[in-house]
Design an enzyme around this catalytic site. Sequence first.
Site, PDB file in Angstrom:
ATOM      1  N   GLN A   1      26.182 -13.229  -1.919  1.00 35.45           N
ATOM      2  CA  GLN A   1      27.607 -13.288  -2.227  1.00 35.45           C
ATOM      3  C   GLN A   1      28.418 -12.692  -1.079  1.00 35.45           C
ATOM      4  OE1 GLN A   1      28.921 -14.910  -4.558  1.00 35.45           O
ATOM      5  NE2 GLN A   1      27.629 -14.931  -6.363  1.00 35.45           N
TER       6      GLN A   1
ATOM      7  N   TYR B   1      16.921 -19.148 -10.626  1.00 29.26           N
ATOM      8  CA  TYR B   1      17.740 -19.281  -9.421  1.00 29.26           C
ATOM      9  C   TYR B   1      18.034 -17.886  -8.874  1.00 29.26           C
ATOM     10  CZ  TYR B   1      18.530 -23.784 -11.755  1.00 29.26           C
ATOM     11  OH  TYR B   1      18.358 -24.981 -12.411  1.00 29.26           O
TER      12      TYR B   1
ATOM     13  N   GLU C   1      12.798 -19.152  -7.806  1.00 26.16           N
ATOM     14  CA  GLU C   1      13.726 -19.597  -6.761  1.00 26.16           C
ATOM     15  C   GLU C   1      13.081 -20.721  -5.959  1.00 26.16           C
ATOM     16  OE1 GLU C   1      16.432 -20.581  -4.306  1.00 26.16           O
ATOM     17  OE2 GLU C   1      16.951 -19.016  -5.770  1.00 26.16           O
TER      18      GLU C   1
ATOM     19  N   ASP D   1      21.664 -18.122 -12.615  1.00 21.20           N
ATOM     20  CA  ASP D   1      22.756 -18.212 -11.639  1.00 21.20           C
ATOM     21  C   ASP D   1      22.579 -19.507 -10.856  1.00 21.20           C
ATOM     22  OD1 ASP D   1      24.802 -17.782  -9.884  1.00 21.20           O
ATOM     23  OD2 ASP D   1      23.891 -16.091  -8.843  1.00 21.20           O
TER      24      ASP D   1
ATOM     25  N   CYS E   1      29.636 -20.416 -10.728  1.00 23.24           N
ATOM     26  CA  CYS E   1      30.657 -20.520  -9.691  1.00 23.24           C
ATOM     27  C   CYS E   1      31.559 -21.724  -9.911  1.00 23.24           C
ATOM     28  CB  CYS E   1      30.009 -20.594  -8.307  1.00 23.24           C
ATOM     29  SG  CYS E   1      28.937 -22.026  -8.069  1.00 23.24           S
TER      30      CYS E   1
END
EC number: 2.1.1.190
Length: 437
Positions: free
Chosen positions: A273, A302, A323, A366, A393
């Site tokens: 981020q 994720y 991931e 996420d 997001c």
Amino acid sequence: MKLTVDSMTYGPDGLARTEDGKAVFVSGGVVGDVVEADVVSTGSSFDRAVVSEILEPSNQRVQAPCPFVGICGGCPWGNLSMDAQRAAKEGNLRSTLRRIGRFSDEEVDAIVKPIRHAKDAWGYRNKVELAPSWDNNRFRLGMHGVDPDQIIKVDSCPLFEKKYPRAVKAVAGALSYLGNSRDLGLERVGIRASRRTKALEIALWTPTGAFPRAQVSRVLTDAVHPTSVVRVMSKGDRRARKVAGVEALAGEGSWTEKIADGEMRLSAPSFFQVNTAAAEILIQLVMDALDPGADDVAIDLYCGAGTFTLPLARRCAYVAAVEAYGPAIRDLRRNLEIARLDNVDPIGGDAVREFPDEDADVLVVDPPRAGLDPAAIDLIAATSVRDVAYVSCDPATLARDLRRFLDEGTFKVVSATPVDLFPQTFHCETVAHLTRA
């Protein structure tokens, strides 16, 4: 035409309406402005226009510290007050939950919590990227404009970490100097900086092949004294480039950041981020939603390089972390070693194909902007987890997925909290808390 901007969209533009009620997306206008605008495209349901003159400026219009607002693509809302920005972001989340998620007004009022944010509205970004261009046979680096084909030459970026105000100009100048004497093959340049660890990394993205490593390293070291200079080599079609390798040209070969009572080390290709202080708000909201106990088993889908995995591992008995991106899962393994955490299973692969079969108690997800695959929602519903934290997001895919969870019938939505990770833009993160129905 003369227009009054009524609201801000989930995008760079303001929204106005003609006398007959037709929607007009107004580039260059902020909520409350009365403007003269030129229509640049027209459609059956809406038009697009560009402000030619501000007739009556809004009381929410402010003077930005960046002279490139509306030209560079980095701060499209830079002329809008922070109160108005945050109100618009919370309003966009509410509107999207109603339109796409089919939540009632009463449900939205109960679910959506006040927007959260960190202190800095400018100078908060730990990363910026520069793009190459040629102008009159001169090589230069700049930032993408509102027109993505336009590269804007800038000496500084007010969004970038304020502890390094000269880094952008110094890096661009050093590499432009070299690029005018030989072809560096640069595809983009990333600059990462941390005010907490004092780490400053320059990442050069190039194709594989020959590269003047020593010369580039020496010039950048003299220009900005970075803690790390790396070359990220990529290959394949330009629209789907893949990382072929990362080589350290100088310094540590990676970037470090302190976050949530720990430290993370990241390679240049890994996502992190861009707003560290606001990312800590995300972590706190996730932990508050899941309230993990010492005997709990957690799943992190994720997971990236471990932004949520590491805090979960410090509070849970075991974490299964999935991931798909190779550099990120390698960074996660390294971060677990640094933190001396041995209760995490890092799983490389797709979240659906590699979905953990543990009898879990809590789960955080996420996903990328596209949201969750319907199969992922089915798999989550089939687990025994009591609480889910969904970090999003994109409000549209979040609203769609929350409705899918509700229609599936296993979970109910407790809350959705917007977090302003990206001041001066329309982007906003949201942490949604779901609990078993």
